[in-house]
Each structure stands twice: as structure tokens, then as C-alpha cells.
Scaffold this active site. Structure first.
Site, mmCIF file in Angstrom:
data_model
loop_
_atom_site.group_PDB
_atom_site.id
_atom_site.type_symbol
_atom_site.label_atom_id
_atom_site.label_comp_id
_atom_site.label_asym_id
_atom_site.label_seq_id
_atom_site.Cartn_x
_atom_site.Cartn_y
_atom_site.Cartn_z
ATOM 1 N N HIS A 1 -3.434 -5.719 1.027
ATOM 2 C CA HIS A 1 -2.710 -5.855 2.293
ATOM 3 C C HIS A 1 -2.538 -7.318 2.720
ATOM 4 O O HIS A 1 -3.357 -7.837 3.488
ATOM 5 C CB HIS A 1 -3.462 -5.112 3.394
ATOM 6 C CG HIS A 1 -3.304 -3.632 3.327
ATOM 7 N ND1 HIS A 1 -2.423 -2.924 4.117
ATOM 8 C CD2 HIS A 1 -3.920 -2.710 2.547
ATOM 9 C CE1 HIS A 1 -2.499 -1.629 3.830
ATOM 10 N NE2 HIS A 1 -3.402 -1.481 2.880
ATOM 11 N N GLU B 1 -0.631 -8.477 4.868
ATOM 12 C CA GLU B 1 -0.450 -8.591 6.327
ATOM 13 C C GLU B 1 -1.782 -8.647 7.054
ATOM 14 O O GLU B 1 -1.833 -9.013 8.229
ATOM 15 C CB GLU B 1 0.432 -7.445 6.849
ATOM 16 C CG GLU B 1 -0.262 -6.118 7.122
ATOM 17 C CD GLU B 1 -0.528 -5.294 5.866
ATOM 18 O OE1 GLU B 1 -0.587 -5.867 4.768
ATOM 19 O OE2 GLU B 1 -0.694 -4.062 6.000
ATOM 20 N N CYS C 1 0.834 -1.200 0.000
ATOM 21 C CA CYS C 1 0.000 0.000 0.000
ATOM 22 C C CYS C 1 0.872 1.254 0.000
ATOM 23 O O CYS C 1 1.547 1.524 -0.974
ATOM 24 C CB CYS C 1 -0.977 -0.044 1.177
ATOM 25 S SG CYS C 1 -2.299 1.178 1.067
#
Lengths: 209, 730
Positions: free
Chosen positions: A184, A186, A85
Site C-alpha cells: 500500500h 498510499e 491491493c
């Protein structure tokens, strides 16, 4: 392997990235943006958020930080670097990845789960959340990226929420050790909070460590 | 007009100030008094009523009076939470008004040493077909997203209603939830004579001068454009740095106390810290870092510039504190000192420019009794929008498409709901937001509710319903309530009807919390919410935080799979009073039946335990639009049809129409194994499956296609997007 996660003023997802690195089986530590020394980490995550408030242009200020000089050296030496991002935006601003991220086509921030397709054809369910995630590069450069196999992730049909050119969600450098993507990974390492497909994004870089 | 009246003080209040000072106040002092004696800061029309609320409980860590309330969640951790309004700023400038509303509530939470982990919002606008409402909605949503997304705190839930009485006075209430170690939480009381007073964060400018008195404590009306300079401008990046800086300072034990600067700026922060600690404070305005060089002392004292915090620090630690502020690239300056004078003294260099007893300034404002009077009848308008001859199918589609009922995806998709990796239930997947707490091994659920229309019908019962709605939402995800906070949004308390609404609503809130055993750990009051046509619907927004032992054992609101049985549980006694259907038919009138709190609490406990034990596949409470809408929502979310026979409610004496569309507290729609549902005490009323929604209710039975229902329920996106030019007169 040991991951370092950069922390700028205005970073938002650095703790999430730290946690994800640990879940994937690595050790992880935060690296302050003013540290010129990466203190022996094997790879670096440039996390999401709004580094320096995204003033001027997303990622435009963070690229000048001392830690980013060290990241450029690690990248040049073939070490793994993952930009997520805002981190993707920073890597593009730093010239470590080709292209640029523009404001979403709808001019609104968007947060949703999306399907990505990696270059092996596997589909990954990973959330995205950004206001400036529309990938752009000139046609000739796009042709070159595709010819070189540098398009790492694309949005699956109907999942391109930002108007990215050629549905591109993430790209890599020629060597393949620097990867950036808008979604994302994560936030996709724990079945309780969504999916676990994000682990594959981290794992795909481990061979460069 | 005399200076004190221009600042919102009455003649008798001014006389009292003169008496307490023993002289006329100077300009600095008058400005400070006018703010701290405003409704917004002094709660002068509501404080007496608020004494009715139960505030004690075994899990309460911090109660009312602190920056935020906090409850114990085990393993040495506490969850802090608070709701605050930013209504009038948002009505004047929705983007910045809403953004700074979020910024302000975040500061309240990290001021006590808790890291913000979630934001929720409660919004009210006029009807969606009004250009003004769409403009305000668009601006408020962008503003909330701008601040929350940028600072890395997820927006995990909320609610929004569109009703005519909010047309000129929208409501923007923001809630923040934070997590911290109980032992590290700090109070806001200044202590230690000789300690330094340090201002941290952004510089001080001319923005927001007089926001608390001019904007928040008076009705909106003609010429509000001129009030735009009283709206503050937010900078989430600055707040992000201040937040991390403060949490590091607190973790290192470097602060004696900490307070955010909100309404009335330095005046209220310094005043409240001194009052809470029983000390005095000297402040040197010449030491305050300014945005503009030539600011007057009074402007510095009342500025509402955002992203500022005030700390009390032992003199030996000031250098270390300032070094950490430097590390986070945020400002810091020692601007004062704690004294034993019992006075707030304002200095400019060596010269004293203001000197007031803390007691007079902070606690001296007279508290007023209300003069309530019940209205003779329904005082609000009510435009019919649904043809009188609409059949049941058309009625259900119209209700599903009602902006207050339809999916709010257009809104929540503009918010980061996942940062922080705690969000186990994202918006609209369950009745309450669920956040895991790996630190303490459990999870919390959060819900925020407050249907003003029902409170307008009957303030006591309507408020009880709002509390029950919260409790039912928590039960659906398996959570037990730990504490409640609230934001009381009402009209002008000096008028008899709004005074009556406020008085009755507070009593209802107190009664419901008492009976449920849920302590009120904090709150906020926003009065004078009126437009040219009169007061808003009385809107007590209540927010509840509950605990659940295992984040993996929580239910979704949508049906889970084909073939599951559908059960109805709880003492649900639907009525059309105050319902969405009554509104659409133009049949709203005063009156709302009294909910059976004890029986509903029992049903909540049953559902909670069933969800925790994994005995149900889904759980959803019956709310706006009645059982028909609840069933349709469960079906749409799952992409599965359903069949149900509402005969059960007919047996309870309901008409077919009340069975379908009647509303009221106490109903749960569960799905799962039929024997399991029956053993819980639920009545099995139908089955999941197919591509239609079929509801049997005597001569009002209906069948609609799942696709049509979905289209109606998803229709808000397109209508909100047909946006958002400001109205010609704004």
C-alpha cells in the site's frame, strides 16, 4: 496532475489514496463506481478494500462497474492507472494486468511493513495488508513478463509474506502505464505513520499523464 | 416448564408484567418483555451499583445511556467510544461471535454520528496448552480480523490473557473509537409525533433469536451446541454500506435520531428510542423486509439479524432518505410511526398483535440488590508450571514466554492496523495506540486493560490497578485521560461471591476514576460468565481515551539507543501477590495491596509532560512480570541489551525476588540522558547497550542473552499456530 480515486461499495482505502495523491502534489477526487465519466482526471487509482464485499472472488464484481469501463479506456489511451491491493485484483480481473492474486500461502490475513525492490534496484519500505495477495501466473507468462520488464516491484529477501511466485509484489502492462501492486504506497507518504517511500510509486506514473 | 421461565423470567417478574399490563401478555409481548427484562438489556443486577460511578467532566459530550460515550477533543470535534462484550456467542461459535461483536460496537459508534476510526479488543481464554483455547483464540482472532479488515477500520491495539478460569467461558470484548463533529452528534431519542420510523440495512431473518436472554443472561453449560442458532452471522460488506449511508444521512441532516439494532433487535431499539423520547411507537411487522417469508411477529421483533439501523425521519424527508439508501445499495423501509400513545404497539397489517406501555417494557424491570459475601479464601485453582528451584534467569525466560506476557504479534499481524492513515503508533511499539486527528490538529491515545487475576485476588484494589494501568499507558505516550469506558465481565450475580466481586470492583472503579478525575462516559455489563468449574476471574475491562497535543511528540516503549541511561520513576512498590510468577508457582492467594492512587497520578503527570517535551527517549510502564520483564521488553523491542541494578527497590524494602518479578501499579521505565532523567525525579538504575540483559538483585542477580530473551518473548507465534482443531466435545 489530477488523480481520480474510484470508490466502490466496500472500498476501504479510498480516502487514504485521495490524501496520498494530494501529498504527492496532485489534485485528487473520488469517482463513484457508477460514473461512466471520469470527468477529466489525468490518472486513476483503483484503491484497496473489499469492493462488493469481495463476493465471488476478490475484484470479480468491481471489474464490471461503469467506472471500470472508463478506466479501461483511459488505460488504452495510455493514461496512468494504479491498482493497489484490491485495486490490483480488480485490474487483473479486468484483464488490464496479467496474472492473478490467490489466497496467502499461510491462509491468514497479514499486515506488516515490508521492503520492496523496484526495477531500478531501489528498496522501498511500504506496508502490506491482505488475505489474498499471492501473485500467480503460469511459468511461460512469468518468463515473458520478466523479459518485457513488466515486473515492477518484488519483495526483498525475507519479505515475501504471502508466497507470491518469484517474489512478485507488483506488475505493469506492456506499455507501462498500468501498474498494480499488493502493498500500500498510499500508507507510506507520511513519516508520522510509517515511511514516505510510497510517494515514489505514485511519482513513477506521473510521466504517463 | 412455563413459557415465561423458559424465556428467563422469574415468577415474580411475570406477575409484575401481568400487573402492569392488567392482563396476561400474549406470545409477542412475552417475548419482548423477556428480552428487555433480561440482565443484558435491563442491567437489573448492576444498575444500582453503576450509580456510584462519576460521570461528569468538562470534556464530556455524551455520557452513559447513549449508544456510546463521547469526549471533546477540541476544534469542534468529539471522540466517541465504547466497549461491549460478545462473550457467550464467542464461546459457542468464536468466529461469528467475535466478528459480530466488532460489527455491533461499530454500529454503536456510528449511530451517534461518529465515523469509526479504530477498534481494540480485550480477549480472555483458558491456558494456551488447551486445544479448546487455541480453537477459540484462532476463531476469535479470525473473526475480529474478518470484520475489521473488511470494513476498513484499523484494529490498533488490545490485550489478551490466558487463564484457566476462562477455559469454558472465554471473553471477547470489542472497543470502537469514532470521530465526529460535536454539533452533528445525535442522540437516540425518538421525537416528533407523526414522524416515520425507518428500518435500514440488512433484511430480518431468524438468526440470533433470543440471544440476549438465552445466551447473554444465563450460564453456559451442557448442550450449548443447541444454542448455535442464537449466534448471529455478520456481513461486514453490508455494514460498510450501512455505515457510509448513515454518515451521509447524518451529514445532510436528514435524520431526527438514529439507533442501532443489537441485542433484542427491533424490540430494544424501538423501546429505547421511545423511552428516551417519552413517546410511543407503532411498528408494522408486515412492513419489515424479511429473509424468510413465514416469520412470526414475535420472531421479527426479537431477531438479532446484524447490520440494521433504526431511524426517526420527518415524513417529508423519507423519500430522500430512501434514495440515499438505494445509492449505497442497502435496504430501507418505513416500518412505523412515532405516536403520542406512550405505548409500543406491534401491528401486522391492520391487526394489533402486541400493545405495551413503554414505561413498563423499558423501565419497568425490577432492579435487584445483590447479596454479596466475601469468600473465605482463594476460590480458583492454580496449577504450578514453574519448577520451585528455577533460578532467576530461567524464571525470567519463563515469564517472557508466558502467553499473557509474550509478544502478541501472531494476533495483531492478522489485523489491518493502518487503514485510515491515523495510526502513529502501531501495536506493540508503544504502551498505548496513538491516532492522529488532522481534523483537530492533535492526537488521541487509547488503552484497554483489565487483569482479572488481580481482581480475583482483591476486587477493589485489582480494579483500581486496572484503571491505573490504563492511565500509565496513556502517560507513556504523552496523553492526558479524557474519559473512560468499561465492560464488567463477571459471574452469576445471584451467587454471593460473584456478587461480592462485582460490588467491590465497581466501588474500586468509582474510587479510582474519582481520584484521577476521569469521568466514566459509558459501559457495558456481562454477567453469568461461568463454566462447570465456577465463575471466571472477575474481569472489569477498562478503556481510556486520552489526548496529546502533538502526534509527533510521543514516546516509544522500547529503548532508543546504546548508551542511554535507564531510569525508574514512580511510587512502585512491587509485590508477588497476584503476579505472573505467583501464578506459575501455584502460589496464588487472596489479597492485593492498595495502590497509592494520588502519588501514581502525580508520576503519570511527570511522565506525560516529559514525553511531550521530548525529555525522554522511551517510556514503558512496569506491568505483568515486573521490572525484569519491563526491562527485557524495552531491550527486545530495541534489539539492544541492558544492564540495571535493582538496589533502588531493595532500599524500599523489597526482597530481590520482588524487585525483579514483583508487580504493582506506579512504575515507569524511562530511558534517555541521565541528568534529564534525574531532574524528572527518576532514579538512574542502568544503561542501554550490549547483547545481554544483566540485572543485579543481590543473590537473585541474573544474566541472559538478548537472543534467548527474544526467542522466549516471540514464542507465542509457534504455540498458537500448533492449532486449532475444535475440541472433541465442541
Amino acid at each position: 496532475m489530477i488523480w481520480g480515486v474510484l470508490q466502490f461499495p466496500g472500498s476501504c482505502d479510498e480516502r487514504d489514496a485521495l490524501h496520498a495523491c494530494e501529498v504527492v502534489g496532485g489534485e485528487a477526487r473520488l469517482i463513484w463506481h457508477e460514473d461512466r465519466d471520469l470527468s477529466g482526471v489525468d490518472g486513476v487509482v483503483v484503491p484497496g478494500g473489499f469492493s462488493y464485499g469481495d463476493y465471488l472472488r476478490a475484484g470479480a464484481i468491481a471489474r464490471f462497474s461503469p467506472a471500470m469501463e472508463a478506466v479501461a479506456e483511459l488505460a488504452a489511451a495510455g493514461g496512468p492507472v494504479l491498482g493497489i491491493c484490491n485495486g490490483f485484483q480488480v485490474l487483473c480481473e479486468a484483464g488490464l494486468l496479467p496474472g492473478a492474486l490467490l489466497r496467502n500461502q499461510e491462509l491468514r490475513f497479514v499486515c506488516k511493513q515490508a521492503d520492496l525492490v523496484d526495477d531500478q534496484g531501489a528498496t522501498l519500505s511500504i506496508p502490506l495488508k491482505h488475505g489474498e495477495g499471492r501473485y500467480y501466473a503460469p511459468e511461460a507468462m512469468l518468463d515473458e513478463l520478466e523479459a518485457n520488464g513488466q515486473v515492477a516491484y518484488r519483495y526483498a529477501d525475507g519479505h515475501n509474506a504471502n508466497g507470491s511466485v518469484r517474489d512478485i509484489a507488483g506488475v505493469r502492462n506492456e506499455r507501462g502505464n498500468v501498474v498494480g501492486l499488493m502493498p500500500h504506497p498510499e500508507h507510506a507518504v507520511d513519516p508520522l505513520t510509517g515511511s514516505t517511500d510510497g510517494r515514489k510509486v505514485f511519482e513513477a506514473l506521473e510521466r504517463f499523464a | 416448564m412455563s413459557a415465561h421461565r423458559e424465556l428467563g423470567l422469574t415468577d415474580s417478574e411475570y406477575a409484575l408484567i401481568v400487573e402492569k399490563l392488567g392482563r396476561e401478555p400474549n406470545a409477542v409481548e412475552l417475548a419482548m418483555f423477556s428480552l428487555l427484562w433480561s440482565e443484558h438489556c435491563a442491567y437489573k443486577h448492576s444498575r444500582k451499583l453503576l450509580r456510584r460511578l462519576p460521570t461528569e467532566g468538562p470534556r464530556v459530550v455524551m455520557g452513559p445511556g447513549e449508544n456510546a460515550g463521547a469526549v471533546d477533543v477540541g476544534s469542534g470535534y468529539a471522540v466517541a467510544f465504547k466497549v461491549e462484550s460478545h462473550n457467550h456467542p464467542s464461546a459457542v461459535e468464536p468466529f461469528q461471535g467475535a466478528a459480530t461483536g466488532v460489527g455491533g460496537i461499530l454500529r454503536d459508534v456510528f449511530a451517534i454520528g461518529a465515523r469509526p476510526i479504530a477498534v481494540l479488543d480485550s480477549l480472555r481464554f483458558g491456558e494456551l496448552d488447551s486445544v479448546r483455547s487455541r480453537h477459540l483464540l484462532d476463531g476469535a482472532v479470525r473473526g475480529i480480523g474478518h470484520y475489521g479488515n473488511s470494513i476498513g477500520v484499523p484494529t490498533v491495539g488490545g490485550e489478551v490473557y490466558f487463564e484457566e478460569p476462562y477455559e469454558h467461558n472465554c471473553l471477547v470484548n470489542a472497543m470502537c473509537v469514532g470521530l465526529g463533529k460535536t454539533e452533528d452528534m445525535v442522540r437516540a431519542a425518538a421525537a416528533g409525533v407523526g414522524n416515520a420510523v425507518v428500518l435500514m440495512g440488512a433484511t430480518t431473518g431468524r438468526d440470533g433469536i433470543g440471544g440476549a436472554s438465552v445466551l447473554a443472561s444465563a450460564e453456559l453449560g451442557e448442550g450449548d451446541d443447541a444454542k448455535r442458532p442464537t449466534v448471529q452471522v455478520g456481513d461486514p460488506f453490508e455494514e460498510s454500506k450501512v455505515l457510509e449511508c448513515c454518515l451521509e444521512l447524518l451529514a445532510k441532516g436528514l435524520l431526527v435520531s438514529l439507533q442501532d439494532l443489537g441485542a433484542a433487535g427491533l424490540t430494544s431499539s424501538a423501546g429505547e428510542m421511545a423511552s428516551a423520547g417519552g413517546v410511543g411507537i407503532d411498528i408494522d411487522v408486515a412492513a419489515v423486509p424479511l429473509r424468510e417469508a413465514d416469520m412470526e411477529p414475535f420472531e421479527i421483533m426479537v431477531s438479532e439479524s446484524q447490520e440494521r439501523m433504526l431511524a426517526v425521519v420527518e415524513p417529508s424527508k423519507v423519500d430522500e432518505v430512501r434514495a440515499i439508501c438505494d445509492k449505497w445499495q442497502t435496504g430501507s423501509a418505513q416500518i412505523g410511526v412515532v405516536t403520542d400513545s406512550g405505548h409500543i404497539r406491534i401491528l401486522k397489517g391492520g391487526e394489533v398483535v402486541g400493545d405495551m406501555p413503554v414505561e413498563a417494557l423499558v423501565d419497568g424491570c425490577p432492579l435487584y440488590d445483590l447479596a454479596p459475601a466475601a469468600p473465605a479464601a482463594w476460590i480458583y485453582g492454580n496449577r504450578a508450571t514453574l519448577p520451585a528451584d528455577a533460578d532467576s534467569a530461567a524464571t525470567l525466560l519463563a515469564l517472557l514466554a508466558a502467553p499473557s506476557i509474550a509478544s502478541k504479534k501472531w494476533i495483531f499481524q492478522q489485523y489491518d492496523s493502518i487503514v485510515g492513515s491515523r495510526t502513529v503508533r502501531r501495536p506493540e511499539t508503544a504502551d498505548a495506540a496513538v491516532l492522529q486527528l488532522p481534523e483537530s490538529g492533535n492526537a488521541i491515545a487509547v488503552s484497554i486493560d483489565g487483569n482479572g487475576r488481580k481482581v480475583a485476588c482483591e476486587p477493589f484494589n485489582g480494579t483500581v490497578e486496572a484503571v491505573l494501568e490504563c492511565a500509565q499507558n496513556l502517560a507513556c505516550v504523552g496523553a492526558e485521560p479524557l474519559g473512560l469506558t468499561n465492560c464488567l465481565n463477571f459471574g452469576n450475580p445471584e451467587k454471593p461471591v460473584p456478587a461480592w466481586q462485582l460490588d467491590r470492583a465497581v466501588s474500586g472503579l468509582a474510587a479510582a476514576c474519582e481520584e484521577l478525575g476521569v469521568p466514566v462516559v459509558g459501559g457495558n455489563v456481562s454477567l453469568y460468565n461461568e463454566g462447570p468449574d465456577g465463575p471466571i476471574y472477575p474481569t472489569p475491562v477498562v478503556a481510556m481515551v486520552g489526548e496529546l497535543p502533538d502526534p509527533a511528540r510521543t514516546a516509544a516503549s522500547s529503548f532508543a539507543k546504546e548508551g542511554d541511561a535507564i531510569g525508574l520513576l514512580g511510587p512502585f512498590a512491587p509485590t508477588l501477590h497476584g503476579s505472573e510468577l505467583a501464578k506459575q508457582r501455584g502460589e496464588l492467594e487472596a489479597g492485593l495491596p492498595e495502590p497509592k492512587v494520588a502519588a501514581i497520578a502525580e508520576a503519570c503527570a511527570t511522565v506525560r509532560e516529559a514525553v511531550r517535551a521530548g525529555r525522554v527517549a522511551s517510556a514503558h510502564d512496569v506491568s505483568d512480570g515486573g521490572l525484569a520483564c519491563a526491562l527485557a521488553e524495552c531491550a527486545i523491542g530495541a534489539g539492544l541489551g541492558c544492564r540495571a541494578d535493582l538496589q533502588e527497590l531493595r532500599e524500599r524494602g523489597c526482597t530481590p525476588e520482588e524487585a525483579l518479578f514483583g508487580e504493582g501499579a506506579g512504575g515507569f521505565v524511562l530511558s534517555g540522558d541521565p541528568a534529564e532523567l534525574e531532574s524528572l525525579g527518576a532514579r538512574v538504575i542502568g544503561e542501554v547497550g550490549g547483547t545481554t540483559i544483566e540485572l543485579a538483585a543481590g543473590d537473585r542477580s541474573l544474566v541472559i542473552g538478548l537472543i534467548d530473551a527474544t526467542e522466549a518473548w516471540r514464542s507465542l507465534d509457534a504455540r498458537a499456530e500448533s492449532v486449532a482443531e475444535p475440541p472433541a466435545d465442541a
